[in-house]
Design a protein around this motif. Sequence first.
Motif, mmCIF file in Angstrom:
data_model
loop_
_atom_site.group_PDB
_atom_site.id
_atom_site.type_symbol
_atom_site.label_atom_id
_atom_site.label_comp_id
_atom_site.label_asym_id
_atom_site.label_seq_id
_atom_site.Cartn_x
_atom_site.Cartn_y
_atom_site.Cartn_z
ATOM 1 N N ASP A 32 0.837 -1.192 0.000
ATOM 2 C CA ASP A 32 0.000 0.000 0.000
ATOM 3 C C ASP A 32 0.878 1.250 0.000
ATOM 4 O OD1 ASP A 32 -2.497 1.234 -0.080
ATOM 5 O OD2 ASP A 32 -2.516 1.572 2.078
ATOM 6 N N HIS A 57 0.437 5.764 0.463
ATOM 7 C CA HIS A 57 -0.390 6.959 0.648
ATOM 8 C C HIS A 57 0.490 8.199 0.604
ATOM 9 C CE1 HIS A 57 -4.360 5.325 1.708
ATOM 10 N NE2 HIS A 57 -3.669 4.291 2.138
ATOM 11 N N HIS A 105 -3.467 -1.249 6.175
ATOM 12 C CA HIS A 105 -4.044 -1.573 4.862
ATOM 13 C C HIS A 105 -3.242 -2.695 4.191
ATOM 14 C CE1 HIS A 105 -6.009 2.688 4.417
ATOM 15 N NE2 HIS A 105 -6.429 2.007 5.471
HETATM 16 ZN ZN LIG Z 1 -4.275 2.372 2.002
#
Ligand SMILES: [Zn+2]
Length: 179
Positions: free
Chosen positions: A23, A25, A57
């Motif tokens: 993941d 961000h 996540h």
């Molecule tokens: Zn995420």
Amino acid sequence: MRIGYGATTNDRRPATRIGYGFDSHEFRAGIPLKIGGITVAHDKGLGGHSDGDVLLHAITDALLGAIAEPDIGALFPPSDAKWKGADSVLFLREALKRVRGAGYSVSNVDSSLILAAPKIGPHAAAIRTRVAELMGLHCDCVGLKAKTPEGLNLENAAIAHVVVLLEKSPSKKKKARKK
Ligand SMILES: [Zn+2]
């Protein structure tokens, strides 16, 4: 889509299953930084899906991947306003529920976090403790490495890579003992 092996008399489920999650961000000013279920003091947080907890996540996706279930984006669509600012612990709990439902338990988790700042070292013990608590594991079964994005030109992003190992839980339907 459920894994159906457990319902058959011939349990052909693999004894172990591996899962991988990734993941990323982008950092944004004015929001809290959540990593691994704790709030880390920093002048920026991670934007995007829910509370932006990049590590939870990636763990959630690793768990879902290990049992070949739909990924976090399919189960909790970012387009659904319901998940805006949501606590990512919810996603992890759902993935763990599905892992148990498929007849597995988590053996260990290992992770790499890649971010320029803040330094993760001072928070590593707290993050590992919280992740272990959420997953019902001992701290020794939660690996966490922090890296800076050398040569990647990704100073404003946080990235997480995670692997998990699942072990088959003992079958609930035990055969009657021979007398
Ligand atoms: Zn995420």
